[in-house]
Write a protein that holds these residues in place. Structure first.
Motif, short mmCIF file in Angstrom:
data_model
loop_
_atom_site.label_atom_id
_atom_site.label_comp_id
_atom_site.label_asym_id
_atom_site.label_seq_id
_atom_site.Cartn_x
_atom_site.Cartn_y
_atom_site.Cartn_z
N THR A 78 0.83 -1.21 0.00
CA THR A 78 0.00 0.00 0.00
C THR A 78 0.86 1.25 0.00
OG1 THR A 78 -1.70 -1.21 1.25
CG2 THR A 78 -1.88 1.19 1.18
N LEU A 79 1.93 1.25 0.78
CA LEU A 79 2.84 2.39 0.82
C LEU A 79 3.46 2.65 -0.55
CD1 LEU A 79 4.53 4.55 2.30
CD2 LEU A 79 6.16 2.73 2.90
N ILE A 80 3.90 1.58 -1.21
CA ILE A 80 4.51 1.70 -2.54
C ILE A 80 3.49 2.24 -3.54
CG2 ILE A 80 5.50 0.39 -4.46
CD1 ILE A 80 6.76 -1.47 -2.34
N LEU A 81 2.27 1.72 -3.50
CA LEU A 81 1.24 2.16 -4.44
C LEU A 81 0.88 3.62 -4.23
CD1 LEU A 81 -1.19 -0.92 -4.57
CD2 LEU A 81 0.75 -0.39 -6.03
N ASN A 82 0.85 4.07 -2.99
CA ASN A 82 0.56 5.47 -2.71
C ASN A 82 1.67 6.38 -3.21
OD1 ASN A 82 -2.04 5.89 -1.44
ND2 ASN A 82 -1.28 4.68 0.26
N LEU A 83 2.92 5.94 -3.08
CA LEU A 83 4.04 6.73 -3.62
C LEU A 83 3.95 6.81 -5.14
CD1 LEU A 83 6.99 5.46 -1.38
CD2 LEU A 83 5.94 7.73 -1.37
N MET A 84 3.58 5.71 -5.78
CA MET A 84 3.41 5.71 -7.23
C MET A 84 2.30 6.67 -7.64
SD MET A 84 3.78 1.60 -7.86
CE MET A 84 2.89 1.69 -9.41
N LEU A 85 1.20 6.66 -6.89
CA LEU A 85 0.07 7.54 -7.20
C LEU A 85 0.45 9.00 -6.98
CD1 LEU A 85 -2.97 7.45 -7.96
CD2 LEU A 85 -3.47 7.49 -5.51
N GLU A 86 1.18 9.27 -5.93
CA GLU A 86 1.58 10.65 -5.62
C GLU A 86 2.55 11.21 -6.64
OE1 GLU A 86 4.25 12.88 -2.17
OE2 GLU A 86 3.22 11.00 -1.69
N ARG A 87 3.46 10.36 -7.14
CA ARG A 87 4.50 10.82 -8.06
C ARG A 87 4.18 10.53 -9.52
NH1 ARG A 87 9.92 9.20 -4.50
NH2 ARG A 87 9.18 10.15 -2.55
N CYS A 88 2.96 10.06 -9.78
CA CYS A 88 2.53 9.75 -11.16
C CYS A 88 3.53 8.81 -11.84
CB CYS A 88 2.39 11.04 -11.97
SG CYS A 88 1.22 12.22 -11.27
N TYR A 89 3.85 7.75 -11.14
CA TYR A 89 4.87 6.81 -11.63
C TYR A 89 4.25 5.44 -11.83
CZ TYR A 89 9.00 3.82 -11.68
OH TYR A 89 9.94 2.88 -12.02
N PHE A 90 4.68 4.79 -12.91
CA PHE A 90 4.25 3.42 -13.19
C PHE A 90 5.48 2.65 -13.67
CE2 PHE A 90 2.17 -0.13 -15.25
CZ PHE A 90 1.07 -0.35 -14.44
N PRO A 91 5.88 1.59 -12.97
CA PRO A 91 7.12 0.87 -13.33
C PRO A 91 7.09 0.32 -14.75
CG PRO A 91 6.31 0.17 -11.18
CD PRO A 91 5.23 1.00 -11.79
N GLN A 92 8.20 0.47 -15.45
CA GLN A 92 8.29 -0.02 -16.82
C GLN A 92 8.09 -1.53 -16.88
OE1 GLN A 92 8.57 1.93 -19.55
NE2 GLN A 92 8.34 0.10 -20.82
N CYS A 93 8.63 -2.24 -15.89
CA CYS A 93 8.51 -3.71 -15.90
C CYS A 93 7.06 -4.16 -15.74
CB CYS A 93 9.39 -4.32 -14.82
SG CYS A 93 8.97 -3.81 -13.13
N TRP A 94 6.21 -3.33 -15.15
CA TRP A 94 4.80 -3.67 -15.01
C TRP A 94 4.04 -3.48 -16.30
CZ3 TRP A 94 2.61 -1.76 -9.64
CH2 TRP A 94 3.28 -2.44 -8.62
N LYS A 95 4.64 -2.78 -17.26
CA LYS A 95 4.02 -2.59 -18.56
C LYS A 95 4.37 -3.72 -19.53
CE LYS A 95 4.61 2.43 -18.08
NZ LYS A 95 5.20 3.64 -18.70
N THR A 96 5.28 -4.58 -19.12
CA THR A 96 5.76 -5.67 -19.99
C THR A 96 4.95 -6.93 -19.73
OG1 THR A 96 7.98 -4.72 -19.91
CG2 THR A 96 7.78 -6.97 -20.74
N ALA A 97 4.40 -7.49 -20.78
CA ALA A 97 3.56 -8.69 -20.65
C ALA A 97 4.27 -9.91 -21.22
CB ALA A 97 2.23 -8.49 -21.36
N VAL A 98 3.99 -11.05 -20.64
CA VAL A 98 4.38 -12.33 -21.22
C VAL A 98 3.26 -12.74 -22.18
CG1 VAL A 98 4.88 -14.75 -20.77
CG2 VAL A 98 5.70 -13.01 -19.19
N VAL A 99 3.59 -12.93 -23.43
CA VAL A 99 2.58 -13.23 -24.45
C VAL A 99 2.58 -14.72 -24.74
CG1 VAL A 99 1.81 -12.78 -26.81
CG2 VAL A 99 2.78 -10.93 -25.44
N ILE A 100 1.44 -15.34 -24.54
CA ILE A 100 1.26 -16.77 -24.79
C ILE A 100 0.46 -16.93 -26.09
CG2 ILE A 100 0.38 -18.96 -23.91
CD1 ILE A 100 2.59 -17.79 -22.22
N PRO A 101 1.01 -17.61 -27.09
CA PRO A 101 0.25 -17.82 -28.34
C PRO A 101 -0.72 -19.00 -28.19
CG PRO A 101 2.46 -18.70 -28.56
CD PRO A 101 2.40 -18.09 -27.19
#
Length: 204
Positions: free
Chosen positions: A114-137
């Motif tokens: 929760t602390l980490i998510l609030n810091l992300m919300l406060e600083r308008c930050y979204f980790p690049q690694c969370w934007k990366t998906a594993v694609v299954i065909p």
């Protein structure tokens, strides 16, 4: 986007560009990536250039102006409630954090999340690694499995990404309602406005 293959789901050799055949996992991933890139290109034929230019200009002007972040902080209860709703047997994302693992975390770790998510919300930050998906065909039924276009992609994101998206979506809706941004004639995707409501308005 990283195409992924497992020993449980071996793929047939794939036919690449120019008639070449991909047999190794790396070659198959490259063939599928090329095929997906071609399938999901923007359709420039229907692009409204004046409208696109106007939108880009308004977004640029909005970003240049300072804005106060008055969103309500995320609570540990919200995070815990959403984690409890996760299905434990879902496939893993890139960081290998499973839903089952999150559901078995002690509450102290929920507070850290929760602390980490609030810091992300406060600083308008979204980790690049969370934007990366594993694609299954996933093969389409009754199709030639040698052709890469006969596979549909399933994207697996991090479980923590889903937690943050859930609480952020809630904050976004609160912001839109508070500032009366969504017009009153909007009925789709609103909790208290079922389709029957729009039918009544049209009839009246």
């Amino acid at each position: 986007m990283k195409p992924s293959f497992t020993d449980r789901t071996p793929l047939s050799p794939l036919r690449g560009a120019g008639g070449s055949t991909a047999t190794t996992p790396i070659d198959k991933a490259e063939v599928l990536a090329d095929s997906l890139q071609k399938q999901f290109q923007l359709n420039r034929d229907i692009e409204n250039r004046p409208l696109t230019h106007t939108i880009q200009k308004e977004v640029s002007e909005f970003l240049r102006k300072p804005h106060a972040n008055d969103l309500e902080p995320i609570s540990a209860k919200e995070v815990a409630d959403f984690i409890n709703k996760l299905k434990p047997n879902k496939a893993l994302g890139l960081n290998l954090n499973s839903n089952r693992m999150l559901k078995n975390l002690p509450f102290k770790f929920i507070l850290y999340i929760t602390l980490i998510l609030n810091l992300m919300l406060e600083r308008c930050y979204f980790p690049q690694c969370w934007k990366t998906a594993v694609v299954i065909p996933i093969p389409k039924p009754e199709q030639n499995m040698e052709l890469p276009q006969n596979y549909r992609p399933i994207s697996l994101l991090s479980s923590l990404t889903k937690v943050y998206e859930s609480v952020f979506f809630k904050r976004l809706n609160q912001f839109l309602d508070k500032n009366h941004i969504i017009i009153s004639e909007q009925f789709g995707f609103k909790k208290i406005f079922p389709p029957a409501t729009s039918c009544c308005v049209l009839r009246n």
